[in-house]
Scaffold this motif. Structure first.
Motif, PDB file in Angstrom:
ATOM      1  N   ARG A   1      -5.278  16.270 -35.589  1.00  0.00           N
ATOM      2  CA  ARG A   1      -5.447  16.189 -34.146  1.00  0.00           C
ATOM      3  C   ARG A   1      -5.105  14.784 -33.671  1.00  0.00           C
ATOM      4  O   ARG A   1      -5.555  13.794 -34.253  1.00  0.00           O
ATOM      5  N   ILE A   2      -4.293  14.703 -32.618  1.00  0.00           N
ATOM      6  CA  ILE A   2      -3.936  13.429 -32.008  1.00  0.00           C
ATOM      7  C   ILE A   2      -4.393  13.479 -30.546  1.00  0.00           C
ATOM      8  O   ILE A   2      -3.843  14.237 -29.742  1.00  0.00           O
ATOM      9  N   SER A   3      -5.401  12.685 -30.208  1.00  0.00           N
ATOM     10  CA  SER A   3      -5.924  12.665 -28.836  1.00  0.00           C
ATOM     11  C   SER A   3      -5.143  11.647 -28.009  1.00  0.00           C
ATOM     12  O   SER A   3      -5.097  10.469 -28.358  1.00  0.00           O
ATOM     13  N   LEU A   4      -4.541  12.123 -26.920  1.00  0.00           N
ATOM     14  CA  LEU A   4      -3.713  11.257 -26.088  1.00  0.00           C
ATOM     15  C   LEU A   4      -4.241  11.108 -24.666  1.00  0.00           C
ATOM     16  O   LEU A   4      -3.669  10.359 -23.878  1.00  0.00           O
ATOM     17  N   TYR A   5      -5.307  11.805 -24.322  1.00  0.00           N
ATOM     18  CA  TYR A   5      -5.867  11.669 -22.977  1.00  0.00           C
ATOM     19  C   TYR A   5      -7.356  12.017 -22.988  1.00  0.00           C
ATOM     20  O   TYR A   5      -7.856  12.653 -23.922  1.00  0.00           O
ATOM     21  N   GLU A   6      -8.038  11.578 -21.956  1.00  0.00           N
ATOM     22  CA  GLU A   6      -9.446  11.897 -21.755  1.00  0.00           C
ATOM     23  C   GLU A   6      -9.586  12.815 -20.551  1.00  0.00           C
ATOM     24  O   GLU A   6      -8.926  12.604 -19.528  1.00  0.00           O
ATOM     25  N   ALA A   7     -10.419  13.821 -20.676  1.00  0.00           N
ATOM     26  CA  ALA A   7     -10.701  14.735 -19.571  1.00  0.00           C
ATOM     27  C   ALA A   7     -12.128  14.456 -19.105  1.00  0.00           C
ATOM     28  O   ALA A   7     -13.097  14.870 -19.748  1.00  0.00           O
ATOM     29  N   VAL A   8     -12.255  13.714 -18.011  1.00  0.00           N
ATOM     30  CA  VAL A   8     -13.556  13.225 -17.547  1.00  0.00           C
ATOM     31  C   VAL A   8     -14.139  14.195 -16.520  1.00  0.00           C
ATOM     32  O   VAL A   8     -13.509  14.491 -15.496  1.00  0.00           O
ATOM     33  N   ALA A   9     -15.338  14.679 -16.781  1.00  0.00           N
ATOM     34  CA  ALA A   9     -15.981  15.659 -15.905  1.00  0.00           C
ATOM     35  C   ALA A   9     -16.499  15.008 -14.632  1.00  0.00           C
ATOM     36  O   ALA A   9     -17.025  13.886 -14.643  1.00  0.00           O
ATOM     37  N   ALA A  10     -16.356  15.733 -13.526  1.00  0.00           N
ATOM     38  CA  ALA A  10     -16.926  15.278 -12.255  1.00  0.00           C
ATOM     39  C   ALA A  10     -18.449  15.298 -12.352  1.00  0.00           C
ATOM     40  O   ALA A  10     -19.037  16.199 -12.952  1.00  0.00           O
ATOM     41  N   GLU A  11     -19.083  14.296 -11.778  1.00  0.00           N
ATOM     42  CA  GLU A  11     -20.538  14.220 -11.795  1.00  0.00           C
ATOM     43  C   GLU A  11     -21.156  14.809 -10.539  1.00  0.00           C
ATOM     44  O   GLU A  11     -22.345  15.157 -10.523  1.00  0.00           O
ATOM     45  N   THR A  12     -20.368  14.923  -9.480  1.00  0.00           N
ATOM     46  CA  THR A  12     -20.845  15.519  -8.231  1.00  0.00           C
ATOM     47  C   THR A  12     -19.722  16.340  -7.612  1.00  0.00           C
ATOM     48  O   THR A  12     -18.541  16.110  -7.886  1.00  0.00           O
ATOM     49  N   MET A  13     -20.099  17.282  -6.784  1.00  0.00           N
ATOM     50  CA  MET A  13     -19.138  18.019  -5.979  1.00  0.00           C
ATOM     51  C   MET A  13     -19.009  17.300  -4.640  1.00  0.00           C
ATOM     52  O   MET A  13     -20.011  16.827  -4.090  1.00  0.00           O
ATOM     53  N   PRO A  14     -17.787  17.161  -4.099  1.00  0.00           N
ATOM     54  CA  PRO A  14     -17.636  16.489  -2.805  1.00  0.00           C
ATOM     55  C   PRO A  14     -18.578  17.070  -1.754  1.00  0.00           C
ATOM     56  O   PRO A  14     -18.754  18.289  -1.665  1.00  0.00           O
TER      57      PRO A  14
END
Length: 250
Positions: free
Chosen positions: A163-176
């Protein structure tokens, strides 16, 4: 209908345009932000092929093309790509890949597609393969969080994989706030991954009125149906199929 698109911004605009063309009112609230990595520790050898489970993986390879070419003296586009579904395959072809194989949209199906292809080339089909750090391997291009064990499945059918990780998928902490204030007015929400489904249901759990969940796949639908959502599932994992289950505005 009033629809909420939860895809990352890089994919949401085109989808929203398609839905507006069908007469719907569409708002975008990305639940995951994609951050591409810059300083990669590359393996000693280039890959024998790429296994790509998201269009974000394609975009990451394109952004890192100069690094890759400096390291290996070849473009990533010159290496075979196995794509998890038609959307990822389309992104690869648009990105310059000519040799692209496509599975039906899930990790187990991608494993089967890759293993069948290499079995046809005479690679042993039994016994787990051990990965030599200095040898050519099949690279799973991924983010920092993955669903399913693609590498393990490939190794089980005799293919050296990493596995080669090339990006981060950051979760939203709030909904607009603008979305939360009118959430009960939405007729449907479009969900493209189990992770985004989990984020959406967690951020909106205080709301008693639930929109219809339009889901890219059965596992996503299972995730939200257990929480009381009515679900509709695309026939194939594509924007076109998602638009088809929604249909034209009446």
């Amino acid at each position: 209908m009033r629809l909420l698109v939860t895809r990352p911004a890089s994919d949401a605009a085109k989808l929203a345009k398609r839905l507006r063309g069908l007469g719907h009112s569409v708002h975008i609230a990305p639940l995951i932000q994609i951050h591409y990595m810059q300083n990669i520790v590359w393996p000693d050898k280039p890959p024998m092929a790429f296994a790509i489970t998201s269009a974000n993986g394609v975009r990451a390879l394109i952004k890192l093309e100069k690094q890759f070419q400096l390291k290996y003296k070849k473009r990533p586009q010159n290496i075979t790509a196995f794509a998890v579904g038609p959307t990822t395959a389309k992104a690869a072809r648009l990105g310059g890949w000519q040799d692209v194989f496509t599975s039906e949209g899930s990790v187990p199906e991608l494993i089967e597609t890759i293993c069948n292809q290499y079995r046809a080339k005479g690679v042993p089909s039994s016994g787990p393969s051990r990965v030599n750090a200095a040898a050519e391997t099949l690279w799973h291009i991924s983010g920092d969080i993955t669903a399913g064990d693609l590498v393990g499945g490939l190794q089980e059918c005799g293919l050296p994989a990493r596995r080669i990780s090339l990006y981060e998928a950051v979760a939203a902490e709030t909904m607009p706030q603008r979305i939360m204030q009118k959430l009960s007015s939405y007729d449907g929400v479009l969900l493209y991954s189990k992770r985004s489904a989990h984020i959406f249901t967690n951020l909106t759990k205080s709301q008693s009125i639930k929109p219809i969940a339009y889901c890219l796949s059965q596992p996503i639908a299972d995730e939200v149906r257990a929480l009381g959502y009515e679900t509709k599932i695309a026939s194939t994992p594509t924007d076109r199929a998602m638009a088809e289950i929604i249909g034209r505005a009446v």
